[in-house]
Design a protein around this motif. Structure first.
Motif, PDB file in Angstrom:
ATOM      1  N   GLU A 362      -0.163  -9.397   7.076  1.00  0.00           N
ATOM      2  CA  GLU A 362       0.776  -9.764   5.905  1.00  0.00           C
ATOM      3  C   GLU A 362       1.989  -8.951   6.049  1.00  0.00           C
ATOM      4  OE1 GLU A 362      -0.812  -9.376   2.072  1.00  0.00           O
ATOM      5  OE2 GLU A 362      -2.903 -10.290   2.530  1.00  0.00           O
ATOM      6  N   ASN A 363       3.252  -9.657   5.844  1.00  0.00           N
ATOM      7  CA  ASN A 363       4.441  -9.088   5.767  1.00  0.00           C
ATOM      8  C   ASN A 363       5.232  -9.002   4.326  1.00  0.00           C
ATOM      9  OD1 ASN A 363       4.439  -8.115   8.300  1.00  0.00           O
ATOM     10  ND2 ASN A 363       5.340 -10.018   9.151  1.00  0.00           N
ATOM     11  N   GLN A 364       5.929  -7.961   4.160  1.00  0.00           N
ATOM     12  CA  GLN A 364       6.866  -8.230   2.789  1.00  0.00           C
ATOM     13  C   GLN A 364       8.092  -9.160   3.124  1.00  0.00           C
ATOM     14  OE1 GLN A 364       7.536  -4.164   1.132  1.00  0.00           O
ATOM     15  NE2 GLN A 364       6.329  -3.405   2.900  1.00  0.00           N
ATOM     16  N   ASP A 365       8.849  -9.342   2.051  1.00  0.00           N
ATOM     17  CA  ASP A 365       9.917 -10.172   2.152  1.00  0.00           C
ATOM     18  C   ASP A 365      10.832  -9.722   3.193  1.00  0.00           C
ATOM     19  OD1 ASP A 365       8.913 -11.838   0.267  1.00  0.00           O
ATOM     20  OD2 ASP A 365      10.037 -11.097  -1.435  1.00  0.00           O
ATOM     21  N   ASN A 366      11.028  -8.200   3.497  1.00  0.00           N
ATOM     22  CA  ASN A 366      11.815  -7.816   4.417  1.00  0.00           C
ATOM     23  C   ASN A 366      11.471  -7.670   5.771  1.00  0.00           C
ATOM     24  OD1 ASN A 366       9.854  -5.636   4.273  1.00  0.00           O
ATOM     25  ND2 ASN A 366      11.158  -4.141   3.295  1.00  0.00           N
ATOM     26  N   ARG A 370       2.975  -5.426   4.682  1.00  0.00           N
ATOM     27  CA  ARG A 370       2.444  -5.015   3.385  1.00  0.00           C
ATOM     28  C   ARG A 370       1.538  -3.883   3.507  1.00  0.00           C
ATOM     29  NH1 ARG A 370      -1.152  -7.539  -0.834  1.00  0.00           N
ATOM     30  NH2 ARG A 370      -0.023  -7.172  -2.816  1.00  0.00           N
ATOM     31  N   ASN A 371       0.524  -3.742   4.358  1.00  0.00           N
ATOM     32  CA  ASN A 371      -0.465  -2.569   4.379  1.00  0.00           C
ATOM     33  C   ASN A 371      -0.323  -2.052   5.731  1.00  0.00           C
ATOM     34  OD1 ASN A 371      -1.784  -3.403   1.627  1.00  0.00           O
ATOM     35  ND2 ASN A 371      -2.144  -5.521   2.861  1.00  0.00           N
ATOM     36  N   ARG A 417      -0.577   0.778   1.221  1.00  0.00           N
ATOM     37  CA  ARG A 417       0.430   0.167   1.237  1.00  0.00           C
ATOM     38  C   ARG A 417       1.197   0.832   2.561  1.00  0.00           C
ATOM     39  NH1 ARG A 417       1.703  -3.482  -2.724  1.00  0.00           N
ATOM     40  NH2 ARG A 417      -0.113  -4.310  -3.213  1.00  0.00           N
ATOM     41  N   TYR A 418       2.150   0.272   3.255  1.00  0.00           N
ATOM     42  CA  TYR A 418       3.123   0.631   4.341  1.00  0.00           C
ATOM     43  C   TYR A 418       3.883   1.631   3.951  1.00  0.00           C
ATOM     44  CZ  TYR A 418       6.012   0.401   8.309  1.00  0.00           C
ATOM     45  OH  TYR A 418       6.979   0.929   9.366  1.00  0.00           O
ATOM     46  N   PRO A 582      -0.752 -11.478  -2.303  1.00  0.00           N
ATOM     47  CA  PRO A 582       0.278 -10.759  -3.015  1.00  0.00           C
ATOM     48  C   PRO A 582       0.869 -11.575  -4.275  1.00  0.00           C
ATOM     49  CG  PRO A 582       0.329 -11.142  -0.529  1.00  0.00           C
ATOM     50  CD  PRO A 582      -0.809 -11.856  -0.984  1.00  0.00           C
ATOM     51  N   VAL A 645       2.592  -3.376  -8.732  1.00  0.00           N
ATOM     52  CA  VAL A 645       3.262  -4.725  -8.474  1.00  0.00           C
ATOM     53  C   VAL A 645       3.305  -5.503  -9.496  1.00  0.00           C
ATOM     54  CG1 VAL A 645       3.232  -6.842  -7.047  1.00  0.00           C
ATOM     55  CG2 VAL A 645       3.016  -4.430  -5.870  1.00  0.00           C
ATOM     56  N   SER A 647       2.137  -8.695 -11.218  1.00  0.00           N
ATOM     57  CA  SER A 647       1.276  -9.724 -10.589  1.00  0.00           C
ATOM     58  C   SER A 647       1.087 -10.908 -11.435  1.00  0.00           C
ATOM     59  CB  SER A 647       0.141  -9.391  -9.757  1.00  0.00           C
ATOM     60  OG  SER A 647       0.282  -8.403  -8.990  1.00  0.00           O
TER      61      SER A 647
END
Length: 801
Positions: A362-366, A370-371, A417-418, A582, A645, A647
Motif C-alpha cells: 500500500e502507498n500513501q498519496d505521496n 503506508r507501512n 507506519r513508514y 486506509p 488518522v 477514519s
C-alpha cells in the motif's frame, strides 16, 4: 503336536468361513490398500479397510457375496469361502479412472455417494501425495472446485459458493476448528493443517447447518488425519515414512518424517513436518495492457535506525513474503475390546512471523509506503482430543462416539507506519473446549437415524501494546477485541433421518436447534469512549434440510435439496475495533443479530458408460439479515481518529437481504486403459439487494482440466487451471477500497499450464517432479493481495521403510 494343532485351527477357520479372521485387501504388488469399502449382507452391511488394508470378516454373513470398492481400483466381488481358500487376501487391480468416491462423511458417518443429495468433492490421499501441495490451502485449490484467496504467502482463504471465512466451516477429525474470532474478512487459518497428514477429506458444498451448526452456510471442509492401524499378528510392526520436497518459486524446502507403530490392541502415529518458504517469485509474463502490474520495485529496509527504500534486484520477487512452519502430530489408538475403541490425538502447528504482503504494498498519496512493517506473529494452534467409540449395537445405537476436545489458539498482529518509531502489537489468545456425542441407528436397509449433541465454549483474551523501536519503551494501546475478555458458548442437538423406500430412491431429512451465548466486557475506555460496558447476546435458531436422490436407471441420478441455515455473530463480528482499509475503521455493533439463509440445490449425474460421467449442479441461496460491513456511527460521529488518522466509521450490520446463485460442472472418464480426462467448472454471482451491490466473496468462474497417464510405475498429468475476470465496476465496495491489489480493469482472467509426474523406483521409494505455471504467467487471483507463483519446479522424494 504343534503342527497338528496348527492344522486343526486352520481347518476350523475354513469350516466356519473365518469368523475370527481379518480380510486383507492388497494391490498386485501385495501392498495394503486403505479405505476400501467392503459391502455385504445384500448391500446392507458395510465396513472399510484400515491403514494396513485390514477389515474384520465377522460382521458379514456366511453366505454373503462381498463387494470391494475403491476409487483408485477396479471393483471386485467374491465370497467368504473363496477368501478363506486364498489366505484371506483380496487383490484389487489398479484403475486409471476414479469416478466415484466410495464413502463420504457428510453426516459425520460413512455413507455411499449415491445416497447423498448434496454436492461432494473428495480429496484422496493418493492425489495429495501426487500433486504435492505445500499447504492444506493448496490441497483445496488443487481440487479445481474450491477458490482460494491469499493476502500473503503464509495463508489461503477458501471461498465456497459465495461464502468464505467464518461462513464456511473447517472440521478436523470431527472437531470444529472455527472459533469465536474467525472474521468475516479473508481467513488464513487452514494452513495450520498439515497436508502430509490428510488421510481423507471431503468438501461438502452448500449449507450443512443441521449436522455442523453455525458457520456452515457455504460449506464444510472435513479433514481426517491418518488413523493408526492395528497389527493382525503378535508383536509390534514398525514403519517409517519420509518426504523431502523442493519448490523453486519460493525456494521451498519441506521435510516430513512419520513413525507408525502397530500392535494388536495398541497403535500410534508420530509425525513432524518442517517447511521453509522463501520470498515468492511471481510470473514475469504480464498482460500487455498492464506491463508493471505486480512488480515490486522497492521495499523498506532500516538503515542507521531510519526507514529507507531499497531497490529490488528482481522485481518479480515479492519482498518480504517468506516464512517457516512446523507441524507435528501424535495419535494413539487403543482397542480394549472388539466393541470399544479409544483414540487420543495431538495436533500442533506454529509458524514464524508471516509478512502481510498486501499491507506492505500500500502507498500513501505521496507515493511512499503506508507501512514499514506489517506482519502476523507466530500462528500457533494446538488441538488435543480424546474420542471413544462403541460398536456394541443395541436398541439405541449401532455405533456411538463421544469426543472431548481442547484447542489453544494464539494469533498476533504487528504494524508500524513508514518512518515512525512506534510498533503496535495486538495478541489474541483463545481457549476452545468442545464436547460432541454422535450416534447412528439402522433398523434395516430402509431406515437409518443419525443424532447427536454438541457443546462449544470459547474464552477470548485480547492484549495490546505499543513499543518504541529505538528506546524499547512500551505503553498500552487499544486492543482488537474487548479488553475485559469474552466468552462465546453454543449448545445444540440434531437428528437426521435417511429413508430408502426403494432401491431407486433415498430421502434424507434433518433438524437442528442451536442456542448461542456471547458476553464481552470493556474495562478500559481511555482509547474509545464506548457507550456501554459490555455486550451480551443470547439467540437460538432451528435449521433444517430435506433432500432426495432418485436413480431412475443405472445411467441417471437426480438430486435435490432444500435447507435453511444460520450464523450467529461471534466475538469478531460484534466486538472488534480495527482498521479495515486506509481511512476506514470498524467498531463494535451491540445490536448485531444472526443472519439466515434459505437454500435450494438441484443436480444430475449421467453415466455415458461405466467409465464416463457428467455431473451438473445448480444452486441458489437467499440471505436474510445478512451480516455485511457498512458505514456506521460511533458516539453520533461518522468519523473518528484512529491510530492518528481521521477514519470513516464502519461496523458489521444486518442488511435487508442478499442472494447468491451459481452452478458447477464436472466431467470425467477414461480415454483408454491408461489415459483419463477430468474437467471442472464453477461459477456464481450474488448481490446485496438492499444496497444493490455485489457481495465480497462471490468469485469469478474458475476450474481445471487434466489429462492423466498411468501405467505400472509411471504416472503423469498435464493440467490447465483457468479463471475468469471481474470488471472494476463489478467489484464489491470492500474490494474497490483496495485498488493497490487490482488493475484499472479489476481482476484479470488467467490460465496456467502445468505438468506433473512420478516414478516408483522401488516399491519403497518414489521420485516426483513437476513444473507449475510452465509459461511463467503473472497472475493474481481475485481478492488476493499477493501474486501467484511464477514457473515453479517441484522435486520430491517419498520413502517407506
Amino acid at each position: 503336536m504343534k503342527v497338528r494343532l496348527s492344522v486343526f485351527w486352520a481347518l476350523l477357520a475354513i469350516s466356519t468361513v473365518g469368523w475370527a479372521q481379518n480380510i486383507k485387501v492388497v494391490d498386485k504388488k501385495l501392498q495394503p490398500i486403505a479405505g476400501v469399502m467392503v459391502v455385504g449382507g445384500d448391500r446392507t452391511i458395510f465396513s472399510q479397510t484400515d491403514e494396513a488394508g485390514n477389515v474384520a470378516s465377522e460382521i458379514f454373513i456366511e453366505s454373503d457375496t462381498l463387494y470391494f470398492q475403491h476409487p483408485a481400483y477396479r471393483p471386485n466381488k467374491t465370497t467368504l469361502e473363496k477368501l478363506a481358500s486364498r489366505d484371506w487376501k483380496m487383490v484389487l487391480e489398479e484403475n486409471v479412472v476414479q469416478l466415484d468416491e466410495t464413502v463420504v462423511l457428510v453426516n459425520r458417518w460413512e455413507q455411499q455417494p449415491e445416497e447423498i443429495p448434496q454436492q461432494i468433492a473428495s480429496i484422496r490421499p493418493e492425489d495429495i501425495q501426487f500433486l504435492n501441495p505445500g499447504t492444506a490451502a493448496d490441497a483445496l485449490e488443487q481440487t479445481g472446485e474450491v477458490f482460494v484467496q491469499r493476502s500473503q504467502l503464509g495463508g489461503g482463504s477458501p471461498m465456497i459458493r459465495g461464502f468464505a471465512a467464518n461462513s464456511v466451516l473447517i472440521v478436523v477429525d470431527g472437531i470444529r476448528m472455527n472459533n469465536a474470532i474467525y472474521r468475516s474478512g479473508n481467513l488464513q487459518n487452514v494452513i495450520s493443517i498439515d497436508p502430509a497428514l490428510i488421510g481423507e477429506a471431503e468438501v461438502v458444498f452448500g449449507p450443512s447447518s443441521v449436522i455442523y451448526g453455525s458457520d456452515a452456510l457455504g460449506g464444510v471442509m472435513d479433514f481426517h488425519t491418518y488413523q493408526p492401524a492395528f497389527n493382525l499378528s503378535n508383536g509390534v510392526e514398525t514403519e517409517v515414512q519420509a518426504l523431502v520436497r523442493y519448490g523453486s518459486a519460493a525456494n521451498e524446502k519441506t521435510g516430513n518424517i512419520r513413525l507408525d507403530l502397530r500392535g494388536e490392541r495398541l497403535s500410534s502415529i508420530s509425525s513432524i513436518t518442517f517447511s521453509d518458504f522463501g520470498d515468492l517469485r511471481a510470473g514475469s509474463r504480464r498482460p500487455t495492457n498492464f506491463p508493471d502490474f505486480g512488480k515490486r520495485f522497492q521495499y523498506v529496509v532500516q538503515q542507521n535506525g531510519r526507514d529507507t527504500l531499497a531497490q529490488n534486484e528482481n522485481v518479480n520477487r515479492q519482498l518480504p513474503s517468506g516464512y517457516r512452519q512446523l507441524n507435528a502430530m501424535q495419535k494413539i489408538r487403543y482397542r480394549p475390546s472388539d466393541w470399544a475403541e479409544l483414540t487420543y490425538g495431538l495436533l500442533f502447528s506454529t509458524t514464524s512471523d508471516i509478512p502481510r504482503y498486501d499491507r506492505l504494498i500500500e502507498n500513501q498519496d505521496n507515493g511512499l509506503p503506508r507501512n514499514a512493517e506489517w506482519y502476523y506473529g507466530p500462528q500457533c494452534w494446538m488441538m488435543n482430543y480424546l474420542k471413544g467409540t462403541l460398536y456394541n449395537a443395541n436398541r439405541w445405537y449401532d455405533e456411538a462416539k463421544l469426543t472431548v476436545g481442547y484447542q489453544q489458539v494464539q494469533e498476533s498482529r504487528f504494524d508500524r507506519r513508514y518512518q515512525r518509531n512506534t510498533l503496535r502489537s495486538r495478541t489474541e489468545d483463545v481457549d476452545v473446549w468442545t464436547l460432541n456425542f454422535d450416534a447412528d441407528r439402522q433398523w434395516n436397509a430402509k431406515h437409518q437415524l443419525f443424532y447427536g449433541l454438541e457443546y462449544v465454549f470459547n474464552g477470548v483474551n485480547s492484549t495490546a501494546f505499543s513499543e518504541n523501536i529505538e528506546t524499547r519503551e512500551r505503553e498500552p494501546t487499544s486492543t482488537r477485541y474487548p479488553d475485559g475478555g469474552s466468552q462465546y458458548q453454543s449448545l445444540a442437538s440434531y437428528a437426521s433421518y435417511k429413508f430408502s423406500p426403494s432401491p431407486k430412491i433415498t430421502l434424507t431429512s434433518g433438524l437442528r436447534y442451536s442456542y448461542v451465548w456471547l458476553d464481552s466486557k470493556f474495562d478500559d475506555k481511555s482509547f474509545f469512549n464506548f457507550p456501554y460496558n459490555q455486550i451480551n447476546l443470547g439467540t437460538g435458531a432451528i435449521s433444517g434440510s430435506t433432500g432426495v436422490t432418485y436413480r431412475p436407471t443405472d445411467r441417471w441420478q437426480l438430486n435435490s435439496v432444500i435447507s435453511s441455515g444460520f450464523r450467529a455473530p461471534n466475538v469478531d463480528d460484534i466486538g472488534k475495533v480495527f482498521d479495515s482499509e486506509p481511512g476506514n475503521v470498524v467498531v463494535p455493533n451491540p445490536g448485531l443479530s444472526p443472519e439466515y439463509s434459505y437454500n435450494a440445490e438441484v443436480g444430475a449425474t449421467f453415466r455415458f458408460s461405466d467409465n464416463w460421467r457428467l455431473n451438473g449442479v445448480l444452486y441458489g441461496s437467499l440471505l436474510r439479515d445478512a451480516m455485511v460491513r457498512r458505514d456506521f456511527t460511533f458516539g453520533g460521529e461518522d468519523s473518528i481518529v484512529y491510530d492518528g488518522v481521521l477514519s470513516r466509521v464502519q461496523a458489521i450490520t444486518n442488511t435487508g437481504q442478499a442472494y447468491i446463485w451459481g452452478y458447477s460442472l464436472r466431467l470425467e472418464g477414461e480415454l483408454s486403459d491408461h489415459w483419463k480426462l477430468r474437467f471442472s467448472l464453477s461459477d456464481n454471482t450474488g448481490r446485496d439487494t438492499e444496497e444493490n451491490e455485489p457481495l465480497r466473496h462471490v468469485t469469478p468462474w474458475f476450474g481445471r482440466t487434466s489429462l492423466t497417464y498411468q501405467q505400472n510405475k509411471w504416472r503423469g498429468e498435464f493440467l490447465v487451471r483457468y479463471n475468469g475476470s471481474v470488471a472494476w465496476e463489478d467489484l464489491a465496495p470492500a474490494e474497490q477500497n483496495k485498488p493497490h491489489i487490482y488493475t484499472e480493469d479489476g481482476a484479470l482472467a488467467w490460465y496456467t499450464l502445468n505438468l506433473i509426474g512420478s516414478y516408483e523406483i522401488i516399491p519403497e521409494l518414489t521420485l516426483q517432479a513437476g513444473v507449475e505455471n510452465i509459461l511463467d504467467k503473472h497472475y493474481r487471483p481475485y481478492s488476493s493481495g499477493i501474486s501467484a507463483p511464477g514457473a515453479n519446479i517441484i522435486v520430491a522424494l517419498r520413502g517407506k521403510f
